[in-house]
Write an enzyme that holds these catalytic residues in place. Structure first.
Site, mmCIF file in Angstrom:
data_model
loop_
_atom_site.group_PDB
_atom_site.id
_atom_site.type_symbol
_atom_site.label_atom_id
_atom_site.label_comp_id
_atom_site.label_asym_id
_atom_site.label_seq_id
_atom_site.Cartn_x
_atom_site.Cartn_y
_atom_site.Cartn_z
ATOM 1 N N CYS A 55 0.827 -1.204 0.000
ATOM 2 C CA CYS A 55 0.000 0.000 0.000
ATOM 3 C C CYS A 55 0.865 1.258 0.000
ATOM 4 O O CYS A 55 0.541 2.242 -0.669
ATOM 5 C CB CYS A 55 -0.922 0.011 1.216
ATOM 6 S SG CYS A 55 -2.131 -1.332 1.243
ATOM 7 N N ARG A 132 -8.365 -4.712 -2.204
ATOM 8 C CA ARG A 132 -7.589 -3.764 -3.006
ATOM 9 C C ARG A 132 -8.411 -3.522 -4.271
ATOM 10 O O ARG A 132 -8.074 -3.970 -5.356
ATOM 11 C CB ARG A 132 -6.198 -4.322 -3.325
ATOM 12 C CG ARG A 132 -5.176 -3.244 -3.690
ATOM 13 C CD ARG A 132 -3.829 -3.834 -4.023
ATOM 14 N NE ARG A 132 -3.185 -4.509 -2.929
ATOM 15 C CZ ARG A 132 -2.539 -3.912 -1.926
ATOM 16 N NH1 ARG A 132 -2.475 -2.585 -1.893
ATOM 17 N NH2 ARG A 132 -1.973 -4.598 -0.965
#
EC number: 1.11.1.26
Length: 217
Positions: A55, A132
């Protein structure tokens, strides 16, 4: 955090062509209301958690090209289960380590209200460690494209921009973007649904596979 519109059932699985559920929430840039983004494109994307390696690399790269999305009149908004103060600490670390500032809003979703309304997480999940997901939302609040990656693989920022470019390009008429299309390249015509046009085509493939003259972005 509140949802203004009646959300679909948990993990309803929003699809391309659906109107997105509205919500209001706290973010790193202040309170956000999704309805305020009507009239422009929006890329809404979730990440599993702050202070995670993949991330962090995504947000560094997105911050570097934020001006590219802005040039396309597309806002960006991120979301995770972490608290607002966790977001702040993470963004400070990113600036200190990588020298870039993340200025687009990151929404807190500690109760998974938004994640479940968007079908990002299953009803029984207690966290969003596997989330995601990216939604490309048009100026009318309609989902035009979606991507979903596992937590172990980072998204391609270049592909995010390419998807946005292609969506905006085909909106200029009844056009199609071929495989690996890039801005400046030719688009394709929509195939004919008229038998006479099929028989009149110059070749056996021209009626369904033909470039659109001058149609590019």
């Amino acid at each position: 955090m509140t949802t203004n519109d009646q959300p679909p059932p948990p993990c309803a699985g929003l699809r391309i062509g659906d109107a997105v559920p509205n919500f209001t929430a706290r973010s790193t840039t202040g309170d956000v209301d999704l309805s305020d983004y009507r009239g422009r494109w929006l890329m809404l994307f979730s990440h599993p958690a702050d202070f995670t390696p993949v991330c962090t690399t995504e947000f560094v790269e997105l911050a570097k090209v934020a001006h590219e999305f802005e040039a396309r009149d597309c806002a960006m908004m991120a979301l995770s289960v972490d608290s607002l103060f966790s977001h702040f600490a993470w963004l400070r670390m990113i600036r200190e380590r990588f020298g870039v500032e993340v200025r687009f809003p990151i929404v807190e979703d500690p109760t998974l209200v938004i994640g479940r309304a968007y079908g990002m997480v299953a009803p029984g999940d207690n966290d969003s460690a596997t989330v995601r997901t990216t939604f490309f939302i048009d100026p009318d609040g309609i989902i035009r494209a979606m991507t979903c990656y596992p937590a172990s693989i980072g998204r391609s920022v270049g592909e995010m921009l390419r998807i946005l470019d292609a969506l905006q390009a085909v909106d200029s008429g009844p056009l199609l973007a071929p495989a690996n299309w890039q801005p400046g390249e030719k688009l394709l015509k929509q195939p004919s649904v008229d038998l006479d046009s099929v028989y009149a085509a110059k070749s056996a493939s021209d009626w369904f596979l033909e470039e659109a003259p001058g149609a590019s972005k």
